[in-house]
Design a protein around this motif. Structure first.
Motif, PDB file in Angstrom:
ATOM      1  N   PRO A 183       0.778  -1.277   0.287  1.00 51.65           N
ATOM      2  CA  PRO A 183      -0.140  -0.073   0.045  1.00 51.65           C
ATOM      3  C   PRO A 183       0.663   1.185   0.085  1.00 51.65           C
ATOM      4  O   PRO A 183       2.025   1.416   0.392  1.00 51.65           O
ATOM      5  N   HIS A 193     -10.432   5.269   2.201  1.00 54.83           N
ATOM      6  CA  HIS A 193     -10.431   3.765   2.121  1.00 54.83           C
ATOM      7  C   HIS A 193     -10.438   3.378   0.856  1.00 54.83           C
ATOM      8  O   HIS A 193     -10.913   4.058  -0.234  1.00 54.83           O
ATOM      9  N   TYR A 216     -10.568  -1.078   3.325  1.00 50.81           N
ATOM     10  CA  TYR A 216      -9.561  -0.896   4.442  1.00 50.81           C
ATOM     11  C   TYR A 216      -9.121   0.830   4.466  1.00 50.81           C
ATOM     12  O   TYR A 216      -9.064   1.412   3.340  1.00 50.81           O
ATOM     13  N   ARG A 217      -8.826   1.033   5.527  1.00 52.39           N
ATOM     14  CA  ARG A 217      -8.081   2.406   5.691  1.00 52.39           C
ATOM     15  C   ARG A 217      -6.498   1.861   6.036  1.00 52.39           C
ATOM     16  O   ARG A 217      -6.232   1.002   6.897  1.00 52.39           O
ATOM     17  N   TYR A 218      -5.709   2.738   5.628  1.00 48.76           N
ATOM     18  CA  TYR A 218      -4.331   2.512   5.802  1.00 48.76           C
ATOM     19  C   TYR A 218      -3.556   3.558   6.567  1.00 48.76           C
ATOM     20  O   TYR A 218      -4.055   4.840   6.840  1.00 48.76           O
ATOM     21  N   HIS A 258       0.736   0.437   5.975  1.00 55.43           N
ATOM     22  CA  HIS A 258      -0.004  -0.668   6.361  1.00 55.43           C
ATOM     23  C   HIS A 258      -1.462  -0.667   7.022  1.00 55.43           C
ATOM     24  O   HIS A 258      -1.955   0.671   6.999  1.00 55.43           O
ATOM     25  N   MET A 259      -2.259  -1.624   6.875  1.00 58.18           N
ATOM     26  CA  MET A 259      -3.654  -1.589   7.337  1.00 58.18           C
ATOM     27  C   MET A 259      -3.874  -0.978   8.831  1.00 58.18           C
ATOM     28  O   MET A 259      -3.199  -1.577   9.541  1.00 58.18           O
ATOM     29  N   PHE A 303     -10.436  -1.974   9.344  1.00 60.61           N
ATOM     30  CA  PHE A 303     -11.579  -2.816   8.285  1.00 60.61           C
ATOM     31  C   PHE A 303     -12.902  -2.165   8.703  1.00 60.61           C
ATOM     32  O   PHE A 303     -13.488  -2.912   9.633  1.00 60.61           O
TER      33      PHE A 303
END
Length: 536
Positions: free
Chosen positions: A64, A353, A369-371, A385-386, A389
């Motif tokens: 990501p 997201h 996902y939000r990173y 990184h994640m 969720f």
């Protein structure tokens, strides 16, 4: 009466006589007024950047990171940037401006206070700018970006393909259909064709391309070889009498480009080619329903078709208030869908997201996902990184299922956002008059037929003058209107040809994809194709 004329001469420029010189650009993300002083001061581009997700070439590492959602319609540029703050939080910025030639410089804008997943409706407010961004393009798939505090870096159109799509059209009897137009180095047009390519059901024939160079010419069959690791084909004619000797065809999502070697008057001409994907499938049922696995245009009547929307900026219809808010970048290509949602946390801080999945059978569903932890403007390289969720994202596109909440007059989406009831999404038009007569200005290949259907002919038409609710060709022979005000995407054109009343009908969605028309130049004179993309 106000009349807008379009000269149709080199350099391809619009002239306004008289016409409003500013456009109110109302965006769910950007509330601003863009001054259009005179489009005649800009040189027309020989390509149009492909709308969708773009990436910084040096940052593509399978992890990501940052990215760009770019949308260019005419001369209007709109970009959503997903990136990170110095503390690692995910954030987004927007930039909008008018292209000057192949590049644009515009301020990046940050927003705060908008709607979060499942939260109450609320508008965002502008929250400063980290500086300006410059984006330039080499062609429709490659370019460069310079962010504040960073060196200029190469960017490219992000491409993806599902494993199933890789083999979807290698089955016997399967084929894809495209509309293509050809032109020489002086951009003089030669022919328009519906072109198909697929695995022949004739034993031993292999991959075959079928096309014709004139309305009444016989169809030509060319033998093709698929190039290793690419959605590209090298095709050669086995017919001594055929006008087309060789074709190099490259497919880039819903665009095609390449070259055609055409024998004309005993001289071999190498022509450039650009076009669009129309559909893909094979055969018909006993009821006459086409077995299309993919439909890329809005005016094919089919049963249970899988409609592929145009990639680019989409918005929630009931959130179009002219004030900053949420936005969506939807990218559908080659059996895959990628979605970026530009929204806000419950605290009001901006975030994004992202998720992806396979795109089949109209309604895909995939996790969002939000990173956190990625690179900020001017910061060192960093992968993200994640961080969260929030749930799955469901989206559905169709234009022929009114009973399920869809409007048969336009391609809309129904989005199921985590924590919220389903909402209608629409493709955002960046230029004013997109569904008025003004939106039809430009150069088009149109497919005409007589009322009896006996006479059929494709004609290259320069639509140059808006007069009331119709737009007229430069020679006055063709007039086009939007006959139904409640369904403005539908267009009817009339051509008086040799005493015969010929008509053409097509459906004009944002980005101008239709089965019955191919736009070669937009209202500013820009070529609609991808331009000089390296064939290797």
């Amino acid at each position: 009466m106000s009349v807008l004329t379009y000269t149709g001469q080199k350099p391809w420029r619009a002239k306004i006589v008289p016409f409003q010189s500013t456009l109110n650009f109302r965006s769910v993300l950007v509330a601003s007024v863009i001054a259009l002083s005179s489009v005649s001061s800009w040189a027309a581009r020989d390509f149009t950047p492909q709308a969708g997700t773009w990436v910084i070439s040096s940052e593509v590492d399978g992890k990501p990171g940052r990215g760009l959602a770019i949308d260019v319609q005419g001369n209007t540029f709109f970009m959503q940037v997903f990136g990170y703050e110095k503390n690692g939080d995910a954030t987004f910025y927007t930039a909008t401006g008018q292209m000057e030639g192949h590049s644009v410089t515009a301020p990046l804008k940050r927003y705060q206070g908008g709607r979060s997943f499942g939260g109450a409706a609320r508008d965002a407010v502008e929250d400063g700018s980290p500086g300006s961004v410059t984006v330039s393009f080499d062609n429709g798939l490659q370019g460069a970006v310079q962010f504040p505090g960073e060196a200029k870096a190469a960017i490219e159109r992000f491409q993806m393909k599902s494993a199933e799509f890789e083999t979807r059209y290698t089955e016997t009897g399967m084929r894809r259909v495209f509309l293509v137009g050809t032109f020489d180095a002086e951009t003089q047009h030669h022919f328009f064709s519906e072109l198909s390519i697929g695995n022949s059901d004739v034993a031993g024939e292999g991959i075959v391309m079928i096309l014709r160079t004139e309305a009444h010419a016989n169809r030509q069959r060319l033998s093709c070889e698929k190039l290793t690791g690419r959605d590209a084909y090298s095709c050669k004619s086995n017919e001594s009498t055929g006008a087309v000797r060789e074709v190099q065809l490259n497919v880039a999502n819903t665009d095609v480009y390449g070259t055609v070697d055409l024998l004309k008057d005993e001289v071999l001409h190498r022509l450039s080619m650009h076009g669009i994907a129309v559909s893909g499938g094979g055969g018909v049922t006993i009821t006459g329903c086409g077995l299309e696995r993919d439909v890329y245009v809005a005016d094919i009547n089919n049963c249970k078709q899988v409609s592929t929307p145009s990639s680019g900026t989409w918005v929630i219809e009931d959130e179009l208030s002219g004030k900053p808010g949420r936005g969506f970048a939807i990218d559908v290509q080659n059996g895959m869908v990628l979605a970026q949602v530009f929204n806000y946390l419950p605290s009001g801080e901006p975030t994004f997201h992202m998720g992806s999945g396979t795109y089949q059978y109209i309604e895909p569903s995939f996790p969002l996902y939000r990173y956190a932890g990625g690179r900020w403007f001017g910061g060192p390289p960093a992968s993200a990184h994640m961080a969260e969720f929030p749930g799955d994202f469901h989206i559905r596109f169709s234009e022929n299922e009114v009973q399920k909440g869809f409007d048969a007059a336009r391609l809309v989406g129904i989005a199921h956002i985590p924590g919220e009831a389903p909402k209608r999404m629409v493709r955002m038009a960046l230029e004013s008059g997109a569904v008025s007569a003004q939106g039809l200005l430009g150069q088009w290949w149109l497919r005409f037929q007589s009322n009896t259907g006996v006479q059929r002919e494709a004609r290259l038409v320069n639509l140059t003058t808006v007069d009331g609710d119709q737009v007229l060709s430069d020679d006055g022979a063709v007039g086009c209107v939007r006959p139904n005000a409640s369904k403005p995407q539908r267009v009817q054109c009339t051509w008086q040809h040799g005493g015969v009343d010929m008509k053409a009908y097509f459906h004009q969605e944002t980005n101008n994809r239709s089965y019955n028309a191919l736009q070669m130049r937009d209202r500013h004179g820009n070529l609609m194709g991808l331009g000089s993309v390296p064939l290797n």
